[in-house]
Design an enzyme around this catalytic site. Structure first.
Site, PDB file in Angstrom:
ATOM      1  N   ASP A 404     -53.552 -41.346 -55.250  1.00 31.37           N
ATOM      2  CA  ASP A 404     -52.863 -42.573 -55.649  1.00 31.37           C
ATOM      3  C   ASP A 404     -53.825 -43.751 -55.569  1.00 31.37           C
ATOM      4  O   ASP A 404     -54.265 -44.147 -54.479  1.00 31.37           O
ATOM      5  CB  ASP A 404     -51.663 -42.809 -54.725  1.00 31.37           C
ATOM      6  N   HIS A 435     -50.216 -43.095 -59.253  1.00 37.53           N
ATOM      7  CA  HIS A 435     -49.137 -43.901 -58.675  1.00 37.53           C
ATOM      8  C   HIS A 435     -47.955 -43.900 -59.636  1.00 37.53           C
ATOM      9  O   HIS A 435     -48.037 -44.466 -60.730  1.00 37.53           O
ATOM     10  CB  HIS A 435     -49.623 -45.331 -58.420  1.00 37.53           C
TER      11      HIS A 435
END
Length: 503
Positions: A404, A435
């Site tokens: 992420d 993300h």
């Protein structure tokens, strides 16, 4: 229409709402503001000017250029957020647990793992998630490029636009929040597995990110939930996504007060339906704050957080990729620009709209106010999502990826001790996904299917345990008490006694 709730009177009004109008337009007419709105706010009751077409040729070229610059920067620039494929299996400093492996994502690509405290519910969820592991498979070229997955979900419009009906909810202090009910397009109308598990069609409360941007991922999740028998509704904070700002108070990052009133109203409006909640990105801060502050009185059957940000103060202080940060920053400035004159009474609007980071914007808007200024640390003492997370008393699934680029490295951003010690928190950690991306072939996010599968699995688990409990009472000669309400109303009662199964 006037409703009497547990915390006061609510005045609501329906009007059709277009997802493509930028949050401020109406398909047929604009609802008048509810209640008495101070004239100092400068709000007009007439239809707002139509939003400019956001996907013109110039904007398309600018977006393509920005993505090319981002690609070049990440491929050849320094930093941990490289777009080059990473083959670390876990990324969180944890040893692989063969019992909790969900499934392979491809040759040499690492494995999905469920990290949690051992319990009967955890084993049931593990079996359910393994059955759906095939959804995550696929040899998509971009699946190891987290930045592209992230920006694709944030900036690109959805393939299908849902039909929304907006409901304005007047709060106890006169402020307004908007509830966008997803009305269509509907599916086949057949009884779904979710309806069977919950007894009636459950309500799915969707919380966008903290900036209020309704991304293509949020809309896709709502459409998928509608097809599977849910009643999706999007919660928009004060002044977000075209919600009128009827007072000079905005909702702080982790203040669950407005969400409490919205949940109370939804329960009154849908008394026979179970309520599940899902949040996206930084919007998980609000959901976690609500769960921690309400505890066993949250009235939720289950909750899920997609790419949550746990350590929000450090996240804002550190910053995130510039394209992601500027997109959310401009979105917030655009939404509040309608109320510059009114906001000048409480904040320094010049500094607010000149801010160059999300941290500076948040600090100017909520800390450096003219009436009640507070320090940055004192603000987060009251708004940290993890401040009372130990009080949460419903199952919470957190879907996170090790790559992420917005949240940061998992070793320093994921509270592993929470998942190992709390019986209510489950971490589904994947090696790839970016993300709020988790894209597979066809640009669909498999995290949405996993989330809905998780809600159904939780409901089926508790229904099974309730039947076993009833059978045990029958064998002991204890008379059974039949409730007059529907089966969906039992889920909260089931969980109150079922806690022993998770400890």
């Amino acid at each position: 229409m006037v409703h009497r709730g547990l915390q006061g009177w609510y005045r609501v009004e329906w009007f059709p709402f277009c997802a493509t109008s930028g949050g401020g337009g109406a398909c047929s007419r604009q609802s008048a503001l509810l209640g008495k709105i101070p004239s100092s706010l400068g709000l007009s009751l007439r239809n707002p000017p139509p939003a400019a077409e956001p996907w013109g040729s110039l904007a398309a070229w600018a977006l393509a250029l920005a993505l090319l610059c981002l690609l070049a920067t990440e491929l050849w620039g320094p930093g941990w957020g490289s777009l080059l494929p990473s083959h670390e299996p876990g990324g969180a400093g944890e040893e692989d647990d063969g019992d909790n492996v969900i499934g392979e994502e491809g040759p040499g690509a690492g494995r999905c793992r469920l990290i949690c405290k051992s319990s009967a519910l955890a084993q049931s969820l593990l079996r359910s998630l393994r059955r759906g592991a095939a959804r995550q498979s696929g040899r998509w070229l971009w699946r190891t490029w987290p930045q592209l997955q992230t920006m694709f979900q944030l900036l690109f419009p959805p393939a299908r636009q849902p039909e929304l009906a907006r409901e304005l909810l007047q709060l106890a202090d006169g402020g307004l929040v908007a509830l966008d009910w997803v009305m269509g397009p509907r599916g086949t109308g057949k009884r779904s597995r979710a309806t069977t598990a919950f007894g009636t069609a459950p309500v799915l409360l969707v919380l966008p990110n903290a900036s209020g941007k309704v991304t293509r991922g949020v809309l896709h999740l709502c459409l998928l939930a509608l097809e599977q028998g849910y009643k999706p509704v999007i919660f928009n904070r004060r002044g977000h996504n075209g919600s009128p700002l009827a007072s000079l108070k905005l909702q702080a990052f982790g203040d669950p007060g407005d969400l409490k009133e919205a949940v109370t109203y939804i329960r009154m409006r849908q008394p026979g339906s179970s309520l599940c909640a899902v949040s996206e990105g930084s919007g998980s801060g609000l959901l976690l704050s609500y769960l921690g502050e309400c505890g066993s009185s949250s009235y939720l059957a289950a909750a899920s957080c997609i790419s949550p940000v746990f350590r929000c103060q450090e996240w804002l202080e550190t910053g995130c990729p510039w394209l992601y940060e500027w997109s959310l920053l401009l979105h917030q400035k655009r939404g509040l620009s309608r109320y510059v004159t009114a906001l000048a009474e409480v904040v320094e609007t010049g500094r607010l709209f000149r801010s160059c980071s999300l941290r500076e914007f948040e600090e100017t808007l909520f800390c450096q106010t003219k009436r009640h200024p507070v320090t940055w640390d004192a603000y987060w003492d009251r708004n940290d999502p993890l401040r009372e997370v130990d009080e949460a008393a419903v199952p919470v699934l957190c879907i996170c990826s090790a790559d992420d680029p917005v949240r940061g490295p998992p070793a320093s951003t994921l509270p592993m001790e929470l998942f190992h010690s709390s019986p209510y928190f489950f971490l589904l950690l994947t090696p790839h996904g970016g993300h709020c991306g988790f894209l597979r072939e066809g640009s669909c996010s498999w995290s949405h299917e996993v989330t809905l599968e998780y809600f159904t699995a939780v409901a089926e688990f508790f229904r099974t345990e309730e039947r076993l409990k009833g059978l045990h009472r029958y064998r002991r000669g204890v008379p059974q008490k039949r409730e007059a309400s529907s089966a969906a109303c039992h889920l909260q009662e089931i969980f109150s006694w079922q806690r022993s199964y998770t400890r």
